[in-house]
Design an enzyme around this catalytic site. Structure first.
Site, PDB file in Angstrom:
ATOM      1  N   LYS A  54       0.841  -1.201   0.000  1.00 36.55           N
ATOM      2  CA  LYS A  54       0.000   0.000   0.000  1.00 36.55           C
ATOM      3  C   LYS A  54       0.880   1.256   0.000  1.00 36.55           C
ATOM      4  O   LYS A  54       0.594   2.230  -0.691  1.00 36.55           O
ATOM      5  CB  LYS A  54      -0.945  -0.020   1.213  1.00 36.55           C
ATOM      6  N   GLN A  98      -5.370  -2.154   9.024  1.00 35.79           N
ATOM      7  CA  GLN A  98      -5.131  -3.450   8.376  1.00 35.79           C
ATOM      8  C   GLN A  98      -5.764  -4.577   9.199  1.00 35.79           C
ATOM      9  O   GLN A  98      -5.507  -4.696  10.396  1.00 35.79           O
ATOM     10  CB  GLN A  98      -3.608  -3.671   8.243  1.00 35.79           C
ATOM     11  N   ASP A 121     -11.608   1.881   3.042  1.00 32.73           N
ATOM     12  CA  ASP A 121     -11.931   0.474   2.797  1.00 32.73           C
ATOM     13  C   ASP A 121     -13.435   0.315   2.522  1.00 32.73           C
ATOM     14  O   ASP A 121     -13.884  -0.735   2.073  1.00 32.73           O
ATOM     15  CB  ASP A 121     -11.585  -0.381   4.041  1.00 32.73           C
TER      16      ASP A 121
END
Ligand code: NDP
Length: 286
Positions: A54, A98, A121
């Site tokens: 990322k 995460q 997300d």
């Protein structure tokens, strides 16, 4: 036998990151920076790899990345306090925690603590609701990436019979919604589905998000179907394998994604796209 197109996720993802980079640079000229904060709790090696990827994608796109690496012993309150701080920080446009988190921390509590406007997300319940309505500007990364891959085949979704195997909150359910919004006729299958093989065989577009290596075999696929393999399964010899028996299915499919190099690279590209969208929304620019 149909002419199978292998859908190149690496190429499509590179194209999207390039488009994001151009738009980030245009924002910079207006004095606007785009910034993504990534929080990693614990030392899961796979999560470490994802976070590093990322970070690299941010560099390619000109997005500033902030990384917060917290020990596995971090309490839920400490994590929530960091999220609250990042929610308040006007220089941070996107926040990603995460997953998975250590067992003593509630993923639901953490996801719900992120400001929906910074939820890149798109897992926050408010965004999930908006995805259902078709009004969310932040799209769930893996399903959104799959829609880009399907678009790259130039096969329209409208009117197609679409079968999604898997009903997880992060892949199966939002995938079904995005296909529905494009006017596909969608069937969601799961471990209790009966006559799964027949349902899959009727699909013009088949998305496998099961988590079982080579679950989809040639006898489950319609000639000429678009087959999207979401699975990332690590085999005993260390190699990666999808949920589709690629060698068996590829000669039948009209188009198919490989693993690796199919859906995987798209997830991060769409994260970059979401960070750009969040930055634009927060700065009220189009
Ligand atoms: P989950 O384990 O959360 O969901 C798996 C789904 O498959 C469940 O809905 C389950 O049904 C269904 N299923 C399991 N066994 C069967 C069966 N025998 N027949 C029919 N359906 C079955 O997985 P995820 O959705 O999180 O991920 C799926 C795969 O995609 C994994 O390999 C994962 O690693 C990969 N993945 C890849 C990403 C990428 O970027 N490429 C991103 C996210 C995931 P039930 O609900 O009834 O249990």
């Amino acid at each position: 036998m149909s002419q199978t197109k292998i859908i190149d996720g690496k190429a499509v993802s590179a194209q999207i990151k390039q488009q994001v980079a151009v738009q980030v640079s245009a924002l910079n000229e207006k004095g606007i920076q785009s910034c993504l904060a990534v929080i990693l709790v614990g030392d899961d090696p796979a999560s470490r790899v994802y976070v590093n990827n990322k970070k690299k994608a941010c560099e390619v796109c000109g997005i500033r990345s902030l990384e917060y690496t917290l020990s596995a012993q971090t309490t839920q309150d400490e994590l929530l306090a960091l999220i609250a701080k990042l929610n308040q920080d006007p220089d941070v446009n996107g926040i990603l925690v995460q997953l998975p988190l250590p067992r003593h921390i509630s993923e639901d509590a953490v996801i719900s603590a992120i400001d929906p406007a910074k939820d890149v997300d798109a897992f926050h319940p408010i965004n999930v609701g908006k995805i259902m309505q078709g009004t969310c500007t932040l799209l769930p990364c893996t399903p959104a990436g799959i829609m880009e891959l399907i678009a790259s085949t130039e096969i329209p979704v409208a009117g197609k019979d679409c079968v999604v195997i898997g009903r997880s909150n992060i892949v199966g359910k939002p995938m079904a919604m995005l296909l529905l919004h494009k006017n596909g006729t969608v069937t969601i299958c799961h471990s209790k589905t009966k006559d799964l093989k027949q349902k899959c065989k009727a699909a013009d577009i088949l998305v496998a998000a099961v988590g079982i290596p080579k679950f989809v075999t040639a006898d489950m696929v319609k000639e000429g179907a678009v087959v999207i393999d979401v699975g990332i399964n690590r085999l005993e010899d260390g190699s990666l394998c999808g949920d589709v028996d690629f060698d068996g299915v590829a000669p039948i499919a009209g188009a198919i994604t490989p693993v690796p190099g199919g859906v995987g690279p798209m997830t991060i590209a769409m994260l970059m796209q979401n960070t750009l969208t969040a930055t634009k929304d927060q700065n009220k620019v189009s």
